[in-house]
Design a protein around this motif. Structure first.
Motif, PDB file in Angstrom:
ATOM      1  N   ASN A  82     -80.383  41.571  -8.139  1.00  0.00           N
ATOM      2  CA  ASN A  82     -79.405  40.936  -9.013  1.00  0.00           C
ATOM      3  C   ASN A  82     -79.521  41.541 -10.415  1.00  0.00           C
ATOM      4  N   THR A  83     -79.035  40.838 -11.421  1.00  0.00           N
ATOM      5  CA  THR A  83     -79.074  41.386 -12.779  1.00  0.00           C
ATOM      6  C   THR A  83     -79.760  40.436 -13.766  1.00  0.00           C
ATOM      7  N   GLU A  84     -80.631  39.574 -13.247  1.00  0.00           N
ATOM      8  CA  GLU A  84     -81.375  38.677 -14.133  1.00  0.00           C
ATOM      9  C   GLU A  84     -82.412  39.467 -14.920  1.00  0.00           C
ATOM     10  N   ILE A  85     -82.537  39.135 -16.209  1.00  0.00           N
ATOM     11  CA  ILE A  85     -83.454  39.834 -17.098  1.00  0.00           C
ATOM     12  C   ILE A  85     -84.381  38.821 -17.752  1.00  0.00           C
ATOM     13  N   CYS A  86     -85.678  39.117 -17.745  1.00  0.00           N
ATOM     14  CA  CYS A  86     -86.670  38.224 -18.338  1.00  0.00           C
ATOM     15  C   CYS A  86     -87.238  38.855 -19.598  1.00  0.00           C
ATOM     16  N   CYS A  87     -87.210  38.108 -20.708  1.00  0.00           N
ATOM     17  CA  CYS A  87     -87.822  38.549 -21.954  1.00  0.00           C
ATOM     18  C   CYS A  87     -89.224  37.950 -22.038  1.00  0.00           C
ATOM     19  N   VAL A  88     -90.223  38.807 -22.056  1.00  0.00           N
ATOM     20  CA  VAL A  88     -91.604  38.362 -22.113  1.00  0.00           C
ATOM     21  C   VAL A  88     -92.026  38.209 -23.577  1.00  0.00           C
ATOM     22  N   ASP A  89     -92.239  36.961 -23.981  1.00  0.00           N
ATOM     23  CA  ASP A  89     -92.643  36.661 -25.356  1.00  0.00           C
ATOM     24  C   ASP A  89     -93.916  35.821 -25.326  1.00  0.00           C
ATOM     25  N   GLU A  90     -94.320  35.319 -26.471  1.00  0.00           N
ATOM     26  CA  GLU A  90     -95.537  34.518 -26.536  1.00  0.00           C
ATOM     27  C   GLU A  90     -95.419  33.248 -25.691  1.00  0.00           C
ATOM     28  N   ASN A  91     -94.219  32.666 -25.661  1.00  0.00           N
ATOM     29  CA  ASN A  91     -94.022  31.468 -24.836  1.00  0.00           C
ATOM     30  C   ASN A  91     -94.263  31.778 -23.365  1.00  0.00           C
ATOM     31  N   PHE A  92     -93.801  32.946 -22.916  1.00  0.00           N
ATOM     32  CA  PHE A  92     -94.036  33.349 -21.528  1.00  0.00           C
ATOM     33  C   PHE A  92     -95.527  33.497 -21.262  1.00  0.00           C
ATOM     34  N   LEU A  93     -96.230  34.132 -22.191  1.00  0.00           N
ATOM     35  CA  LEU A  93     -97.664  34.356 -21.999  1.00  0.00           C
ATOM     36  C   LEU A  93     -98.442  33.060 -21.920  1.00  0.00           C
ATOM     37  N   LEU A 104     -90.299  34.558 -13.113  1.00  0.00           N
ATOM     38  CA  LEU A 104     -90.063  35.929 -12.672  1.00  0.00           C
ATOM     39  C   LEU A 104     -89.345  36.013 -11.328  1.00  0.00           C
ATOM     40  N   GLU A 105     -89.033  34.875 -10.746  1.00  0.00           N
ATOM     41  CA  GLU A 105     -88.328  34.852  -9.459  1.00  0.00           C
ATOM     42  C   GLU A 105     -86.879  35.295  -9.649  1.00  0.00           C
ATOM     43  N   GLY A 106     -86.436  36.264  -8.848  1.00  0.00           N
ATOM     44  CA  GLY A 106     -85.055  36.728  -8.928  1.00  0.00           C
ATOM     45  C   GLY A 106     -84.751  37.563 -10.149  1.00  0.00           C
ATOM     46  N   VAL A 107     -85.772  38.144 -10.737  1.00  0.00           N
ATOM     47  CA  VAL A 107     -85.618  38.964 -11.943  1.00  0.00           C
ATOM     48  C   VAL A 107     -85.684  40.444 -11.566  1.00  0.00           C
ATOM     49  N   ASP A 108     -84.768  41.246 -12.115  1.00  0.00           N
ATOM     50  CA  ASP A 108     -84.743  42.677 -11.811  1.00  0.00           C
ATOM     51  C   ASP A 108     -84.903  43.566 -13.031  1.00  0.00           C
ATOM     52  N   ALA A 109     -85.133  42.976 -14.186  1.00  0.00           N
ATOM     53  CA  ALA A 109     -85.443  43.748 -15.387  1.00  0.00           C
ATOM     54  C   ALA A 109     -86.285  42.893 -16.322  1.00  0.00           C
TER      55      ALA A 109
END
Length: 272
Positions: A82-93, A104-109
Motif C-alpha cells: 500500500n502507500t502508508e508512510i510512518c514518521c519515526v519520531d521521539e513519540n514512536f521511540l 508499523l503494520e501495513g506501512v510501506d515507507a
C-alpha cells in the motif's frame, strides 16, 4: 559498542553500501552471511515471510552489531503493498514493542530525521528506494512493488518529507536498490493497464515481447524526477534480483516462502 550479545557462531552479513553522503549509512543486505537455510539462506531479518523466528532474531542481532546500534533502533515495517508512510519520531521511540508493531503494520515507507535510527524496507524483486535530504537531514526508505509504484508511493514519500520536515527536491539524493529489471518482469495485460490507467508514459517504462514487460526501476526513477529532484542525484542499482538468486533473494525464483533483502538508511549519530 552499543550492541551486546554472543555472535560467535553467526557469519557477518555482507552488505552493499551506497555513497549518499558522509552523514548517512545506506545499504542493502545480500544472501551472504547469517544462519538461514534453504530458500532463507543465509541472511534474512524479515520476520513475516515464514523464516524461523530464532534465525531471524540472530540475523537481526548480527546486523545491529555491524551497525553499532541497539535492536530497538532498527525499524522494519510489515509491508502490504500500500502507500502508508510512518514518521519515526521521539513519540514512536517511546512506544512499547507491541505498540510499535501496530504502528508499523501495513506501512510501506518510513521517514525520520533522528540520527542513529536505521529505517528500512524488505524486498525480493520489488524495488527499494532510499532517499536523503542532504540539507534538512531527513532519511526515507520506500518499498515499491508494482502496486505501490502504480500508486506513486515514491512521490508520496517525497511529499511527506516536504510536508513534515520541509525537505526540498533540490536537496534530495535517491538510491534505487536491487530489484527485478524489465527483461525479467513479465506481466499480464491487467498490470500493464493499471500503469496505463494511472497515467504513466508506457513508451518509457514498458515493452512487449510475448507478454508485456514493465521497467519498475525506471518508473520509480521517473517519479522521483517528477518531484523536481535532479537527474544527477538519482542512482540506480545495476543488479537484477531475478538474475542473481545466489546472492539476492528473488520471490519469482525462490517463491514467496523465501528470504528478503533489507535496504536501510541511517543518519550517523554525532560522534559515531
Amino acid at each position: 559498542m552499543a550492541y551486546t550479545g554472543n555472535q560467535e557462531n553467526i557469519t557477518k552479513p555482507k552488505l552493499i553500501y551506497y555513497d549518499m553522503g558522509k552523514e548517512v549509512t545506506a545499504f542493502t543486505t545480500t544472501r551472504q552471511g547469517g544462519t538461514g537455510r534453504g530458500n532463507y539462506a543465509g541472511f534474512n531479518i524479515t520476520h513475516y515471510c515464514g523464516d524461523d523466528p530464532e534465525v531471524v532474531k540472530q540475523n537481526r542481532m548480527a546486523l545491529c552489531k555491524l551497525l553499532d546500534i541497539e535492536d530497538n533502533r532498527l525499524i522494519l515495517p510489515r509491508q502490504t503493498h500500500n502507500t502508508e508512510i510512518c514518521c519515526v519520531d521521539e513519540n514512536f521511540l517511546n512506544l512499547t514493542a507491541e505498540e510499535r508493531c501496530e504502528a508499523l503494520e501495513g506501512v510501506d515507507a518510513v521517514v525520520t530525521n533522528l540520527p542513529g535510527i536505521c529505517i528500512g524496507v524488505s524486498t525480493a524483486d520489488c524495488i527499494p528506494v532510499l532517499i536523503y535530504d542532504t540539507v534538512g537531514h531527513v532519511v526515507c526508505a520506500v518499498h515499491a512493488g508494482w502496486r505501490g509504484t502504480v500508486a506513486r508511493i515514491v512521490e508520496k514519500a517525497i511529499a511527506t518529507m516536504s510536508a513534515f520536515y520541509g525537505s526540498r527536491p533540490e536537496n534530495i539524493v535517491a538510491q534505487i536498490g536491487p530489484g527485478i529489471h524489465i527483461d525479467n518482469f513479465e506481466v499480464g495485460d491487467e498490470v500493464y493497464e493499471a500503469f496505463l490507467d494511472a497515467g504513466f508514459d508506457m513508451l518509457l517504462i514498458s515493452r512487449h515481447e510475448k507478454k508485456w514487460h514493465i521497467d519498475l526501476p525506471q518508473c520509480n526513477s521517473l517519479q522521483i524526477l517528477s518531484c523536481g529532484v535532479s537527474d544527477k542525484a538519482v542512482f540506480l542499482s545495476p543488479i537484477c534480483t531475478y538474475e542473481h538468486p545466489d546472492t539476492h533473494f528473488s520471490a519469482r525464483r525462490l517463491g514467496i516462502q523465501s528470504g528478503r533483502l533489507f535496504s536501510g538508511i541511517m543518519m550517523n549519530a554525532v560522534g559515531g
